[in-house]
Motif scaffolding. Structure first.
Motif, PDB file in Angstrom:
ATOM      1  N   TRP A   1     -12.282  18.237   9.546  1.00  0.00           N
ATOM      2  CA  TRP A   1     -12.795  16.909   9.887  1.00  0.00           C
ATOM      3  C   TRP A   1     -13.094  16.194   8.575  1.00  0.00           C
ATOM      4  O   TRP A   1     -13.846  16.716   7.749  1.00  0.00           O
ATOM      5  N   LEU A   2     -12.548  15.006   8.406  1.00  0.00           N
ATOM      6  CA  LEU A   2     -12.840  14.225   7.209  1.00  0.00           C
ATOM      7  C   LEU A   2     -14.139  13.470   7.426  1.00  0.00           C
ATOM      8  O   LEU A   2     -14.340  12.871   8.482  1.00  0.00           O
ATOM      9  N   MET A   3     -15.019  13.504   6.430  1.00  0.00           N
ATOM     10  CA  MET A   3     -16.342  12.904   6.598  1.00  0.00           C
ATOM     11  C   MET A   3     -16.528  11.648   5.746  1.00  0.00           C
ATOM     12  O   MET A   3     -17.641  11.208   5.524  1.00  0.00           O
ATOM     13  N   GLY A   4     -15.462  11.080   5.252  1.00  0.00           N
ATOM     14  CA  GLY A   4     -15.608   9.884   4.416  1.00  0.00           C
ATOM     15  C   GLY A   4     -15.627  10.260   2.947  1.00  0.00           C
ATOM     16  O   GLY A   4     -15.774  11.429   2.579  1.00  0.00           O
ATOM     17  N   ARG A   5     -15.459   9.248   2.105  1.00  0.00           N
ATOM     18  CA  ARG A   5     -15.516   9.486   0.665  1.00  0.00           C
ATOM     19  C   ARG A   5     -16.861  10.087   0.303  1.00  0.00           C
ATOM     20  O   ARG A   5     -17.868   9.772   0.928  1.00  0.00           O
ATOM     21  N   VAL A   6     -16.865  10.915  -0.707  1.00  0.00           N
ATOM     22  CA  VAL A   6     -18.155  11.519  -1.041  1.00  0.00           C
ATOM     23  C   VAL A   6     -19.131  10.480  -1.567  1.00  0.00           C
ATOM     24  O   VAL A   6     -20.338  10.675  -1.496  1.00  0.00           O
ATOM     25  N   SER A  19      -2.290   7.613  13.121  1.00  0.00           N
ATOM     26  CA  SER A  19      -3.454   6.929  12.568  1.00  0.00           C
ATOM     27  C   SER A  19      -3.604   7.316  11.105  1.00  0.00           C
ATOM     28  O   SER A  19      -3.359   8.462  10.734  1.00  0.00           O
ATOM     29  N   VAL A  20      -4.003   6.366  10.283  1.00  0.00           N
ATOM     30  CA  VAL A  20      -4.158   6.637   8.842  1.00  0.00           C
ATOM     31  C   VAL A  20      -5.143   5.670   8.206  1.00  0.00           C
ATOM     32  O   VAL A  20      -5.276   4.538   8.647  1.00  0.00           O
ATOM     33  N   GLY A  21      -5.811   6.125   7.168  1.00  0.00           N
ATOM     34  CA  GLY A  21      -6.608   5.237   6.329  1.00  0.00           C
ATOM     35  C   GLY A  21      -8.089   5.545   6.308  1.00  0.00           C
ATOM     36  O   GLY A  21      -8.761   5.303   5.317  1.00  0.00           O
ATOM     37  N   GLU A  22      -8.603   6.030   7.400  1.00  0.00           N
ATOM     38  CA  GLU A  22     -10.017   6.390   7.476  1.00  0.00           C
ATOM     39  C   GLU A  22     -10.181   7.305   8.675  1.00  0.00           C
ATOM     40  O   GLU A  22      -9.259   7.432   9.486  1.00  0.00           O
ATOM     41  N   PRO A  23     -11.338   7.932   8.800  1.00  0.00           N
ATOM     42  CA  PRO A  23     -11.515   8.785   9.976  1.00  0.00           C
ATOM     43  C   PRO A  23     -11.404   7.932  11.242  1.00  0.00           C
ATOM     44  O   PRO A  23     -11.886   6.805  11.280  1.00  0.00           O
ATOM     45  N   ILE A  24     -10.746   8.450  12.248  1.00  0.00           N
ATOM     46  CA  ILE A  24     -10.689   7.737  13.525  1.00  0.00           C
ATOM     47  C   ILE A  24     -11.728   8.377  14.445  1.00  0.00           C
ATOM     48  O   ILE A  24     -11.675   9.569  14.732  1.00  0.00           O
ATOM     49  N   GLY A  36     -11.958  13.666  -3.615  1.00  0.00           N
ATOM     50  CA  GLY A  36     -12.999  12.640  -3.487  1.00  0.00           C
ATOM     51  C   GLY A  36     -13.481  12.436  -2.062  1.00  0.00           C
ATOM     52  O   GLY A  36     -14.252  11.533  -1.789  1.00  0.00           O
ATOM     53  N   ASP A  37     -13.007  13.280  -1.155  1.00  0.00           N
ATOM     54  CA  ASP A  37     -13.423  13.178   0.243  1.00  0.00           C
ATOM     55  C   ASP A  37     -14.305  14.349   0.632  1.00  0.00           C
ATOM     56  O   ASP A  37     -14.043  15.488   0.246  1.00  0.00           O
ATOM     57  N   GLY A  38     -15.306  14.050   1.423  1.00  0.00           N
ATOM     58  CA  GLY A  38     -16.090  15.098   2.048  1.00  0.00           C
ATOM     59  C   GLY A  38     -15.370  15.566   3.300  1.00  0.00           C
ATOM     60  O   GLY A  38     -14.672  14.782   3.950  1.00  0.00           O
ATOM     61  N   TRP A  42       0.847  -1.201   0.000  1.00  0.00           N
ATOM     62  CA  TRP A  42       0.000   0.000   0.000  1.00  0.00           C
ATOM     63  C   TRP A  42       0.871   1.235   0.000  1.00  0.00           C
ATOM     64  O   TRP A  42       2.038   1.190   0.348  1.00  0.00           O
ATOM     65  N   ILE A  43       0.263   2.370  -0.282  1.00  0.00           N
ATOM     66  CA  ILE A  43       1.047   3.611  -0.308  1.00  0.00           C
ATOM     67  C   ILE A  43       1.662   3.886   1.063  1.00  0.00           C
ATOM     68  O   ILE A  43       2.784   4.379   1.160  1.00  0.00           O
ATOM     69  N   THR A  44       0.947   3.554   2.136  1.00  0.00           N
ATOM     70  CA  THR A  44       1.502   3.815   3.467  1.00  0.00           C
ATOM     71  C   THR A  44       2.806   3.031   3.648  1.00  0.00           C
ATOM     72  O   THR A  44       3.762   3.528   4.251  1.00  0.00           O
ATOM     73  N   GLY A  45       2.849   1.825   3.112  1.00  0.00           N
ATOM     74  CA  GLY A  45       4.080   1.038   3.174  1.00  0.00           C
ATOM     75  C   GLY A  45       5.188   1.623   2.311  1.00  0.00           C
ATOM     76  O   GLY A  45       6.368   1.569   2.674  1.00  0.00           O
ATOM     77  N   VAL A  78      -1.313  11.579  16.125  1.00  0.00           N
ATOM     78  CA  VAL A  78      -1.482  12.349  14.900  1.00  0.00           C
ATOM     79  C   VAL A  78      -2.390  11.573  13.954  1.00  0.00           C
ATOM     80  O   VAL A  78      -2.123  10.420  13.628  1.00  0.00           O
ATOM     81  N   ASP A  79      -3.486  12.199  13.585  1.00  0.00           N
ATOM     82  CA  ASP A  79      -4.418  11.601  12.629  1.00  0.00           C
ATOM     83  C   ASP A  79      -4.046  12.191  11.276  1.00  0.00           C
ATOM     84  O   ASP A  79      -4.210  13.387  11.047  1.00  0.00           O
ATOM     85  N   THR A  80      -3.528  11.344  10.388  1.00  0.00           N
ATOM     86  CA  THR A  80      -2.903  11.840   9.155  1.00  0.00           C
ATOM     87  C   THR A  80      -3.794  11.570   7.953  1.00  0.00           C
ATOM     88  O   THR A  80      -4.043  10.421   7.611  1.00  0.00           O
ATOM     89  N   TRP A  81      -4.252  12.621   7.302  1.00  0.00           N
ATOM     90  CA  TRP A  81      -5.051  12.439   6.077  1.00  0.00           C
ATOM     91  C   TRP A  81      -4.152  12.565   4.852  1.00  0.00           C
ATOM     92  O   TRP A  81      -3.409  13.547   4.714  1.00  0.00           O
ATOM     93  N   TRP A  82      -4.254  11.579   3.988  1.00  0.00           N
ATOM     94  CA  TRP A  82      -3.575  11.631   2.697  1.00  0.00           C
ATOM     95  C   TRP A  82      -4.075  10.477   1.860  1.00  0.00           C
ATOM     96  O   TRP A  82      -4.981   9.755   2.276  1.00  0.00           O
ATOM     97  N   GLN A  83      -3.537  10.309   0.648  1.00  0.00           N
ATOM     98  CA  GLN A  83      -4.016   9.297  -0.299  1.00  0.00           C
ATOM     99  C   GLN A  83      -2.851   8.739  -1.107  1.00  0.00           C
ATOM    100  O   GLN A  83      -1.787   9.353  -1.170  1.00  0.00           O
ATOM    101  N   THR A  84      -3.108   7.615  -1.772  1.00  0.00           N
ATOM    102  CA  THR A  84      -2.134   7.085  -2.725  1.00  0.00           C
ATOM    103  C   THR A  84      -1.693   8.208  -3.665  1.00  0.00           C
ATOM    104  O   THR A  84      -0.515   8.366  -3.981  1.00  0.00           O
ATOM    105  N   GLU A  85      -2.666   8.992  -4.093  1.00  0.00           N
ATOM    106  CA  GLU A  85      -2.416  10.060  -5.054  1.00  0.00           C
ATOM    107  C   GLU A  85      -1.564  11.189  -4.486  1.00  0.00           C
ATOM    108  O   GLU A  85      -0.797  11.823  -5.204  1.00  0.00           O
ATOM    109  N   GLY A  97      -7.780  -2.909   5.197  1.00  0.00           N
ATOM    110  CA  GLY A  97      -8.624  -2.614   6.331  1.00  0.00           C
ATOM    111  C   GLY A  97      -9.770  -1.655   6.061  1.00  0.00           C
ATOM    112  O   GLY A  97     -10.416  -1.200   6.984  1.00  0.00           O
ATOM    113  N   LYS A  98     -10.017  -1.336   4.806  1.00  0.00           N
ATOM    114  CA  LYS A  98     -11.138  -0.435   4.530  1.00  0.00           C
ATOM    115  C   LYS A  98     -12.426  -1.248   4.412  1.00  0.00           C
ATOM    116  O   LYS A  98     -12.460  -2.257   3.720  1.00  0.00           O
ATOM    117  N   ILE A  99     -13.449  -0.780   5.067  1.00  0.00           N
ATOM    118  CA  ILE A  99     -14.726  -1.466   4.981  1.00  0.00           C
ATOM    119  C   ILE A  99     -15.291  -1.282   3.576  1.00  0.00           C
ATOM    120  O   ILE A  99     -15.328  -0.168   3.054  1.00  0.00           O
TER     121      ILE A  99
END
Ligand code: 6R9
Length: 649
Positions: free
Chosen positions: A513-518, A387-392, A501-503, A311-314, A412-419, A613-615
């Motif tokens: 505050w990240l609200m999940g993918r739109v 923390s990374v990958g989805e809202p905690i 692509g995130d709300g 994954w990108i985090t790796g 630290v709650d870190t928001w980012w993406q593969t992109e 780990g994404k639902i």
């Protein structure tokens, strides 16, 4: 929407950095000032400070042909040299780069000098197999040191890696090999997972079985010791070949915009996108964020990011960030619960891990099985958690801090993406006053905004779509072989602004505050509701371990809220004796408002998750709408959907 997310946005807990932490912190508030005064100058300084340039750059950003950015483009560097040789030359060759822990309990500690030597040999091996700068190499390996060695060897000779997560099927592997036209596949006989060897070479054989492919050789690392089929002339044992090549290798410099890797990620359509990253800008932001967001003191910290290199985090926070910064890190092959549910905590105790980076889904599954497992181990070495990958959700955030972080570590709650290639939105430990559940603020040098559908920035206490308004060093340079899709996906909605692509939403303090993918946003009776917000409310109930929420089509309300809930193990008896669905519905009503009250609540024992780990809410939506369940091939455990359906009927 504004009334319904009070639950999240009125989170009142605040955690200011301790004086002691702030006094020793890598990051300071001054970073924000420098970046605000001269954004490009700031990044140029970071790049010069953090990296070794064989040929210094004179241009920072070329944005004359948006959205195709060039960073530091007249400079030259070697990415692997930056992660290896220069640390040895600086006298840190004896520092451990990797404490590797195999799932069955075997382990290996590798110094920077040893890792450099291994990568030099591997680079010579790749060259001897006819791999040149620009050629693509597919890597399909378990979490073993050779995964890191292979990635760096590819980078060292200026070639391009495409790491395919070991949990992906032969079919997915083949489509990625074909799309990138890979000449070589590096794999293993097998790797350890959940107490068993899972075969990888078999999947490579199956992937290459049908029709002509671009693959000339398959290099096989011996790890699982399982039986494998062999294609003479094509297949080669890594260990045998490495023993034959020259140990010396001089790293050549490549242009800053030389492609470094392609990493496939799923989009809204079926075909995965090959996200392309290049060298100088990517490595700059990887190193900068890894150092500042995690407060890295390379001489004393032991860092562990639990992500797979698939994954990108790796990529960014196991390989390039930590190694560019000369960090000592843990690499673990297996699953958290093998052979016992405290395995991760045992590893933290064993290596005295001080910085730990993982995903909310992992934290919530640990919450589910209870704090008695981590409490068996000494976790007092930990001083920063990520923390990374989805809202905690705030509940998980507090548990993480209290139970894992001893009630005092910053999170630290870190928001980012593969992109985005590297972290974009996060607190800085030692600087930011933390707020559970919020990713908080853009990093210095990163320009983020939240826009409404018309492209107008929203104000405090308002929600919209997250965008990046200025190019950033580690931004994707495109989608492999598909420039039109690149423009269409990210740059057509708001012109020159990157649409993530995130709300997202600003709170009253103007924090994010990240609200999940739109695509996970629901519209119930004309009210916008976020899946994340209702999930957070459900998980805050004492009965609930995990929850997933989807919007299902509903004749009267447009969409209706449907929840899938896992009950905590120690609450199962209580749950038997009451009407759980009624109780949780009441609870959500109280927490958020009647509008958010789930129409249906299904009690399940597992949720469908991808390997990262994404639902997979799409599959739950299929169930909720009574449809046949769609493509489940990217699930970590494909049996989950049948078990959920069995429960419902
Ligand atoms: C790094 C990574 C990207 C998507 C992203 C967003 C979600 C990641 C998050 C987060 C809320 C965070 N996401 N980090 N949402 N808070 N701290 O996960 O990359 O696999 O490409 O996923 O993950 O929805 O758009 P990737």
């Amino acid at each position: 929407m504004s009334n319904t997310i009070d639950n999240l946005l009125h989170e009142a807990r605040r955690f200011a950095p301790s004086e002691e932490f702030a006094a020793n912190a890598v990051a300071t508030a001054e970073l924000y000032e420098r970046a605000a005064a001269d954004r490009l100058g700031f990044w140029a300084d970071q790049s010069r400070d953090l990296l070794h340039w064989h040929t210094p750059f004179t241009r920072t950003l070329d944005w004359t042909n948006p959205p195709f950015a060039k960073w530091f483009d007249d400079g030259e560097l070697n990415v692997a040299y930056n992660c290896l040789d220069r640390h040895v030359l600086a006298g840190n060759g004896d520092r451990v780069a990797i404490h590797w822990e195999g799932e069955p309990g075997d382990s290996r500690s590798i110094t920077y000098a040893e890792l450099t030597a291994e990568v030099k040999k591997a680079a010579n091996l790749l060259t001897s197999l006819g791999i040149h700068a620009g050629d693509r190499v597919a890597i399909y390996l378990p979490m073993i040191p050779e995964a890191v060695i292979a990635m760096l060897a590819v980078a060292r000779i200026g070639a391009v890696h495409s790491v395919v997560f070991g949990g992906f099927s032969a079919e997915s592997l083949r489509s990625r090999i074909d799309d990138a036209e890979a000449k070589l596949v590096i794999t293993a006989d097998g790797g350890w997972r959940k107490g068993r060897v899972f075969p990888l070479k078999d999947a490579v054989d199956a992937a290459l079985a049908n029709g002509e492919s671009t693959v000339e050789h398959v290099l096989v690392v011996k790890r699982g010791e399982n039986e494998v089929a062999w294609t003479e002339g094509r297949d080669l044992w890594w260990q045998d070949e490495i023993a034959l090549v020259d140990a010396d290798h001089v790293a050549k410099a490549f242009p800053a915009e030389n492609p470094l890797f392609i990493l496939y990620t799923s989009g809204t359509t079926g075909k995965p996108k090959g996200i392309l990253h290049t060298s100088g800008g990517y490595l700059t932001q990887a190193a900068f964020t890894h150092k500042n967001v995690f407060d890295l003191h390379p001489e004393s910290d032991v860092y562990w990011c639990s992500a797979d290199v698939g994954w990108i985090t790796g990529h960014t926070y196991v390989v390039y960030g930590p190694l560019a910064n000369g960090a000592t890190q843990v690499l673990y092959e297996g699953t958290p619960e093998t052979p016992h549910p405290g395995r991760w905590w045992e590893i933290i105790e064993k290596y005295k891990v001080s910085i730990f980076y993982t995903a909310p889904t992992a934290i919530r599954s640990f919450m589910k099985i209870g704090r008695q497992h981590p409490q068996k181990f000494d976790l007092s070495s930990l001083r920063v958690l990520g923390s990374v990958g989805e809202p905690i959700n705030p509940e998980a955030w507090m548990w993480y801090r209290d139970v894992i972080g001893g009630g005092s570590t910053p999170i630290v709650d870190t928001w980012w993406q593969t992109e985005t290639g590297a972290i974009m939105v996060s607190a800085l430990p030692g600087v930011t006053t933390l707020k559970p559940g919020s990713a908080q603020v853009p990093l210095p040098g990163i320009s983020i905004d939240i826009l409404d559908e018309a492209g107008v920035p929203v104000g405090k206490d308002q929600g919209g779509l997250l965008v990046v308004t200025e190019p950033w060093p580690s931004m994707l340079r495109g989608i492999w072989g598909d420039p039109d899709r690149f423009i269409e996906t990210y740059w057509s909605k708001f012109g020159d602004k990157y649409f993530a692509g995130d709300g997202a939403r600003y709170d009253m303090d103007g924090e994010i505050w990240l609200m999940g993918r739109v695509d996970d946003v629901m519209n119930v009776s004309g009210h916008r509701l976020s899946t994340a917000e209702i999930e957070s409310a459900l998980v805050a109930h004492p009965l609930t371990a995990e929850a997933a929420v989807v919007g299902a089509a509903d004749e009267t309300t447009g969409q209706a809220v449907v929840a899938f809930v896992i009950i905590k193990q120690n609450q199962l008896e209580t749950a038997e004796s009451i009407d759980v669905a009624a109780e949780l519905r009441k609870h959500v009503s109280q927490q958020i408002g009647a509008i958010a009250r789930p129409r249906d609540i299904f009690i399940v024992t597992e949720l469908p998750k991808t390997r990262s780990g994404k639902i997979m809410r799409r599959l739950l939506r299929d169930v909720a709408e009574g449809r046949e369940v769609g493509d489940t091939t990217t699930l970590a455990d494909t049996a989950v959907m049948s078990s959920i359906q069995a429960k419902l009927t």
